[in-house]
Design an enzyme around this catalytic site. Structure first.
Site, PDB file in Angstrom:
ATOM      1  N   GLY A  63       2.683   2.156  10.884  1.00 33.14           N
ATOM      2  CA  GLY A  63       3.671   3.231  10.789  1.00 33.14           C
ATOM      3  C   GLY A  63       4.390   3.533  12.088  1.00 33.14           C
ATOM      4  O   GLY A  63       5.057   4.563  12.208  1.00 33.14           O
TER       5      GLY A  63
ATOM      6  N   SER B  18       3.495  -2.234  10.317  1.00 36.80           N
ATOM      7  CA  SER B  18       4.944  -2.305  10.590  1.00 36.80           C
ATOM      8  C   SER B  18       5.577  -3.633  10.188  1.00 36.80           C
ATOM      9  O   SER B  18       6.482  -4.120  10.868  1.00 36.80           O
ATOM     10  CB  SER B  18       5.240  -1.988  12.066  1.00 36.80           C
ATOM     11  OG  SER B  18       4.867  -0.649  12.346  1.00 36.80           O
TER      12      SER B  18
ATOM     13  N   HIS C  73      -9.490   1.114   4.841  1.00 39.99           N
ATOM     14  CA  HIS C  73      -8.216   1.290   5.551  1.00 39.99           C
ATOM     15  C   HIS C  73      -8.441   2.224   6.740  1.00 39.99           C
ATOM     16  O   HIS C  73      -9.233   3.164   6.664  1.00 39.99           O
ATOM     17  CB  HIS C  73      -7.155   1.876   4.601  1.00 39.99           C
ATOM     18  CG  HIS C  73      -5.783   1.820   5.200  1.00 39.99           C
ATOM     19  ND1 HIS C  73      -5.352   2.749   6.124  1.00 39.99           N
ATOM     20  CD2 HIS C  73      -4.771   0.939   5.050  1.00 39.99           C
ATOM     21  CE1 HIS C  73      -4.121   2.425   6.501  1.00 39.99           C
ATOM     22  NE2 HIS C  73      -3.752   1.329   5.870  1.00 39.99           N
TER      23      HIS C  73
ATOM     24  N   GLU D 175      -6.796   4.605   7.838  1.00 39.80           N
ATOM     25  CA  GLU D 175      -6.578   6.035   7.561  1.00 39.80           C
ATOM     26  C   GLU D 175      -7.814   6.656   6.913  1.00 39.80           C
ATOM     27  O   GLU D 175      -8.112   7.834   7.128  1.00 39.80           O
ATOM     28  CB  GLU D 175      -5.319   6.195   6.686  1.00 39.80           C
ATOM     29  CG  GLU D 175      -4.061   5.951   7.521  1.00 39.80           C
ATOM     30  CD  GLU D 175      -2.892   5.355   6.779  1.00 39.80           C
ATOM     31  OE1 GLU D 175      -2.863   5.404   5.535  1.00 39.80           O
ATOM     32  OE2 GLU D 175      -1.985   4.818   7.457  1.00 39.80           O
TER      33      GLU D 175
ATOM     34  N   GLU E 123      -5.305  -5.051  10.447  1.00 34.82           N
ATOM     35  CA  GLU E 123      -4.285  -4.030  10.690  1.00 34.82           C
ATOM     36  C   GLU E 123      -4.595  -3.304  12.002  1.00 34.82           C
ATOM     37  O   GLU E 123      -5.435  -2.390  12.019  1.00 34.82           O
ATOM     38  CB  GLU E 123      -4.270  -3.006   9.550  1.00 34.82           C
ATOM     39  CG  GLU E 123      -3.925  -3.594   8.199  1.00 34.82           C
ATOM     40  CD  GLU E 123      -3.334  -2.552   7.261  1.00 34.82           C
ATOM     41  OE1 GLU E 123      -2.216  -2.759   6.799  1.00 34.82           O
ATOM     42  OE2 GLU E 123      -3.988  -1.518   7.014  1.00 34.82           O
TER      43      GLU E 123
ATOM     44  N   LYS F 102       0.103   4.228  -0.233  1.00 36.19           N
ATOM     45  CA  LYS F 102      -0.561   5.398   0.366  1.00 36.19           C
ATOM     46  C   LYS F 102      -0.351   6.622  -0.550  1.00 36.19           C
ATOM     47  O   LYS F 102      -0.262   6.451  -1.764  1.00 36.19           O
ATOM     48  CB  LYS F 102      -0.055   5.606   1.803  1.00 36.19           C
ATOM     49  CG  LYS F 102      -0.205   4.309   2.632  1.00 36.19           C
ATOM     50  CD  LYS F 102       0.011   4.481   4.101  1.00 36.19           C
ATOM     51  CE  LYS F 102      -0.183   3.120   4.785  1.00 36.19           C
ATOM     52  NZ  LYS F 102      -0.058   3.190   6.239  1.00 36.19           N
TER      53      LYS F 102
ATOM     54  N   ASN G 219       0.866  -1.174   0.000  1.00 29.76           N
ATOM     55  CA  ASN G 219       0.000   0.000   0.000  1.00 29.76           C
ATOM     56  C   ASN G 219       0.903   1.224   0.000  1.00 29.76           C
ATOM     57  O   ASN G 219       1.507   1.552   1.018  1.00 29.76           O
ATOM     58  CB  ASN G 219      -0.896  -0.040   1.250  1.00 29.76           C
ATOM     59  CG  ASN G 219      -1.735   1.215   1.391  1.00 29.76           C
ATOM     60  OD1 ASN G 219      -1.765   2.058   0.484  1.00 29.76           O
ATOM     61  ND2 ASN G 219      -2.426   1.343   2.514  1.00 29.76           N
TER      62      ASN G 219
HETATM   63  P1  13P Z   1       3.122   0.330   7.650  1.00 31.73           P
HETATM   64  O1  13P Z   1       3.620  -0.959   7.031  1.00 31.73           O
HETATM   65  O2  13P Z   1       3.846   1.537   7.163  1.00 31.73           O
HETATM   66  O3  13P Z   1       3.019   0.216   9.133  1.00 31.73           O
HETATM   67  O4  13P Z   1       1.614   0.527   7.108  1.00 31.73           O
HETATM   68  C1  13P Z   1       0.734  -0.525   7.188  1.00 31.73           C
HETATM   69  C2  13P Z   1      -0.490  -0.188   6.425  1.00 31.73           C
HETATM   70  O5  13P Z   1      -1.238   0.685   6.795  1.00 31.73           O
HETATM   71  C3  13P Z   1      -0.735  -0.921   5.185  1.00 31.73           C
HETATM   72  O6  13P Z   1      -2.026  -0.677   4.701  1.00 31.73           O
END
Ligand code: 13P
Length: 255
Positions: free
Chosen positions: A178, A217, A102, A104, A172, A13, A11
Site C-alpha cells: 500500500g 504495490s 497476511h 495486516e 509480501e 481486503k 486481495n
Molecule cells: P497493495 O497491492 O495494495 O500494496 O497490497 C498488497 C497486499 O497486501 C496484498 O495482499
C-alpha cells in the site's frame, strides 16, 4: 516461458459492498472468457473478497475460470469462536483458496507463525489451498535481516503435509504494501530464490512446482518487470485488484 503456471490473486481486503463486488467479479469473469482468453490459457486468476461476499461472488462466477478465495480462516472446523469463519465454511461456499498470515492480520490480530501454521493446516484439511504470506518489515530489511526473517517465517508457517502443489507462498515485504514502493528486481529475485531453496529442504522435488507470489504495490506499470523475475510465479495484488482494468492489465503482463 514460465516453468510454473502463474497465479494472479486479488486481495480485496475490507473493501466492497455487494453491488460493487459483484460487478467487479462478473466483469473479470466475462473478460477471461472473452478478450482475456489468451491470459486465461496461461494464468490462473483468483479474487479474495471479504467474507461477506465470498458466497455471492462464488455464485456469480461459478463455471467461469475466475477462482474465489477467503482472506483468513480459523484453525479449527467449528465451535465457540464468535465472529470467526472456518476453512470448511469457505470451502462450502465455493472457495478454492484462503489467504493466511497476511501481515495486516499478523499486525492487527497479533497472529504468530504458529497460529498461521495451524490455519494453513486447517485449510489443507478442508481441501483449500492456503496462500501463506510472509515478509519482512522495513526495519528488518535495513538491519540486513530480511532473508533470515522470511526464512524463519516460511519454516514456522508451513504446515505438516505441505508440498509444492497444495500450498502457495506469497512474499509480501510489509513496507511495500500500500505504499507504492517495491523492492528492486534483484532483491525480489534473491528472496524468491531463498524461499525456493528453503522449500526444497522441506518438500524435496515437489518444491519445483511451488507457486511463489510477490505482493506489495503491484500495479500495471511494474507488473511486467516483476512477473519476469525467475521464481516469481504471479502476484498477490491489493489496491490494484479493486479496479477490473488494472487487475486485468497485471494478469496480461504475465503472458
Ligand atoms: P497493495 O497491492 O495494495 O500494496 O497490497 C498488497 C497486499 O497486501 C496484498 O495482499
Amino acid at each position: 516461458m514460465h516453468v510454473r503456471r502463474q497465479l494472479i490473486a486479488g486481495n480485496w481486503k475490507m473493501n466492497g459492498l455487494r453491488a460493487d463486488g459483484l460487478d467487479l467479479a462478473r466483469s473479470l469473469a466475462v473478460w477471461l472468457n472473452g478478450d482475456g482468453a489468451d491470459v486465461r490459457d496461461h494464468v490462473d486468476m483468483l479474487v479474495c473478497p471479504p467474507a461477506t461476499l465470498v458466497a455471492p461472488v462464488a455464485e456469480a462466477v461459478a463455471g467461469t475460470p475466475l477462482g474465489v478465495g477467503g482472506q483468513d480462516c480459523h484453525a479449527v472446523e467449528k465451535g465457540a469462536h464468535t465472529g470467526d469463519v472456518s476453512a470448511w465454511m469457505l470451502k462450502d461456499l465455493g472457495a478454492s483458496h484462503v489467504i493466511v498470515g497476511h501481515s495486516e492480520r499478523r499486525t492487527d490480530h497479533h497472529e504468530t507463525d504458529e497460529q498461521v501454521r495451524a490455519k494453513a493446516a486447517a485449510a489443507l484439511a478442508a481441501g483449500l489451498v492456503p496462500i501463506i504470506c510472509i515478509g519482512e518489515t522495513e526495519g528488518e530489511r535495513d538491519a540486513g535481516q530480511a532473508l533470515a526473517v522470511v526464512s524463519r517465517q516460511f519454516n514456522g508457517s508451513l504446515p505438516e503435509g505441505a508440498n509444492g502443489t497444495n500450498v502457495v507462498i506469497a512474499y509480501e515485504p510489509v513496507w511495500a504494501i500500500g505504499t507504492g514502493r517495491t523492492p528492486t528486481t534483484e532483491d525480489v529475485a534473491e528472496m524468491h530464490q531463498r524461499i525456493r531453496a528453503d522449500a526444497r529442504e522441506r518438500m524435496g522435488a515437489s518444491a519445483e512446482a511451488l507457486v511463489i507470489l510477490y505482493g506489495g504495490s503491484v500495479k500495471p506499470g511494474n507488473a511486467a518487470e516483476l512477473m519476469a523475475i525467475d521464481d516469481v510465479d504471479g502476484a498477490l495484488v491489493g489496491g490494484a485488484s479493486l479496479k477490473a482494468t488494472d487487475f486485468q492489465a497485471i494478469a496480461s503482463a504475465c503472458v
